[in-house]
Design a protein around this motif. Structure first.
Motif, PDB file in Angstrom:
ATOM      1  N   ARG A 177       0.859  -1.190   0.000  1.00 57.78           N
ATOM      2  CA  ARG A 177       0.000   0.000   0.000  1.00 57.78           C
ATOM      3  C   ARG A 177       0.891   1.235   0.000  1.00 57.78           C
ATOM      4  N   CYS A 178       0.406   2.308  -0.603  1.00 56.69           N
ATOM      5  CA  CYS A 178       1.202   3.543  -0.632  1.00 56.69           C
ATOM      6  C   CYS A 178       0.263   4.731  -0.487  1.00 56.69           C
ATOM      7  N   ASN A 179       0.458   5.488   0.572  1.00 56.09           N
ATOM      8  CA  ASN A 179      -0.384   6.648   0.863  1.00 56.09           C
ATOM      9  C   ASN A 179       0.482   7.863   1.158  1.00 56.09           C
ATOM     10  N   THR A 239      -5.211   2.760   0.178  1.00 56.64           N
ATOM     11  CA  THR A 239      -4.013   2.894  -0.657  1.00 56.64           C
ATOM     12  C   THR A 239      -4.264   3.924  -1.761  1.00 56.64           C
ATOM     13  N   GLY A 240      -3.211   4.653  -2.090  1.00 56.84           N
ATOM     14  CA  GLY A 240      -3.322   5.706  -3.098  1.00 56.84           C
ATOM     15  C   GLY A 240      -4.063   6.933  -2.587  1.00 56.84           C
ATOM     16  N   ASN A 241      -4.222   7.004  -1.271  1.00 56.99           N
ATOM     17  CA  ASN A 241      -4.992   8.101  -0.681  1.00 56.99           C
ATOM     18  C   ASN A 241      -4.081   9.165  -0.072  1.00 56.99           C
ATOM     19  N   VAL A 242      -4.611  10.357   0.009  1.00 58.75           N
ATOM     20  CA  VAL A 242      -3.878  11.463   0.625  1.00 58.75           C
ATOM     21  C   VAL A 242      -4.644  11.870   1.872  1.00 58.75           C
ATOM     22  N   TYR A 243      -3.984  11.789   3.002  1.00 58.64           N
ATOM     23  CA  TYR A 243      -4.622  12.108   4.286  1.00 58.64           C
ATOM     24  C   TYR A 243      -4.232  13.514   4.713  1.00 58.64           C
ATOM     25  N   SER A 244      -5.186  14.419   4.650  1.00 55.81           N
ATOM     26  CA  SER A 244      -4.933  15.777   5.134  1.00 55.81           C
ATOM     27  C   SER A 244      -5.089  15.803   6.651  1.00 55.81           C
TER      28      SER A 244
END
Ligand code: NAD
Length: 251
Positions: A177-179, A239-244
């Motif tokens: 997974r990559c975030n 995965t593939g998400n950007v967590y603000s």
């Protein structure tokens, strides 16, 4: 009770201070075996005596050293690419040299580290079925919102988001997974340096606080739990998400 990261091996870049430090500490407290690295070996002394943490100097601009470090460690379950540099100014202030430096440190170094870590993550998944987690440091700046005087910083952090999604897409069925995380303004030593570089640092701090709707800056310790979550199996579907984590900066 075992921690949420028990049994996991993690590498953190730029762990000597700020968010890298806070994240390495919280990962270790959750039971991960943490390899905390930083270009400045003096800063790594802060980990002395901390359980589950070993330290080593590492300049992420040194491709060979990054590859060697990753090869020498057991296969990584968690890679947190935290290192980054904030260039101040608009496009008119950004020389080609500034552009190259920012993209090299903020983006290329992540590419080198991920490329070095992925083969053994894949092998481990094939052998054991376990998943690995790569976490990349983006920023609200550029990734989510244009901010004044953050031209090449914003451009490079937006590239971090693209890199993150590309890696996530390639390995979504292969155990990796990559975030990315996108913090708002965080009170760290380098932010203090940037504030002190203004002619009127008191006014500059007021300006940085004013862009945060809660009327305060974040502490590094408030960002780290999100990184721990992404490192842990609790985030298995992410995965593939950007967590603000921005204190409402982008409401
Ligand atoms: P910081 O900038 O205060 O500390 C950064 C650390 O990086 C230092 O320990 C330094 O020695 C290390 N470092 C610098 N160059 C390096 C290199 N070539 N190789 C390895 N280590 C190196 O910490 P911070 O403010 O928490 O920033 C960490 C990351 O978070 C950066 O990528 C930054 O862009 C990003 N970020 C910061 C903020 C903020 O407001 N502070 C907000 C969003 C994102």
């Amino acid at each position: 009770m075992p921690g949420r990261l028990a049994g996991k091996t993690a590498l953190v870049t730029a762990a000597g201070q700020g968010m890298g430090f806070a994240c390495a500490m919280q990962m270790a407290a959750e039971g991960a075996t943490v390899h905390a690295t930083d270009v400045d070996p003096k800063l790594l002394a802060a980990f002395k005596g901390v359980a589950n943490v070993t330290t080593r100097p590492l300049d992420v601009l040194d491709d060979e050293a990054v590859r060697r470090t990753i090869d020498e460690l057991p296969p990584l379950d968690v890679l947190f690419n935290c290192a980054g540099y904030v260039h101040h100014g608009s496009i008119l202030d950004c020389t080609p040299k500034d552009w190259d430096f920012s993209f090299t440190l903020n983006v290329r170094a992540m590419y080198v580290a991920i490329r070095a870590a992925v083969p053994r993550m894949l092998e481990k998944h094939a052998a054991t079925g376990s998943w690995s987690s790569i976490i990349n440091m983006a920023s609200i700046a550029g990734s989510i919102k244009g901010l004044p005087n953050r031209f090449v910083y914003g451009a490079s952090k937006a590239a971090v988001v693209g890199l993150t999604k590309a890696v996530a897409a390639d390995f979504v069925q292969k155990g990796i997974r990559c975030n990315a995380i996108a913090p708002g303004t965080v009170d760290t030593p380098s932010l203090a340096e940037r504030i002190n570089a203004y002619p009127d640092p008191v006014e500059a701090r007021r300006m940085f606080v004013a862009r945060q709707p809660m009327g305060r800056l974040a502490k590094a310790e408030e960002i780290a739990p999100v990184v721990v979550f992404l490192a842990s199996d609790e985030s298995a579907f992410a995965t593939g998400n950007v967590y603000s984590v921005d204190g409402g900066m982008t409401i």
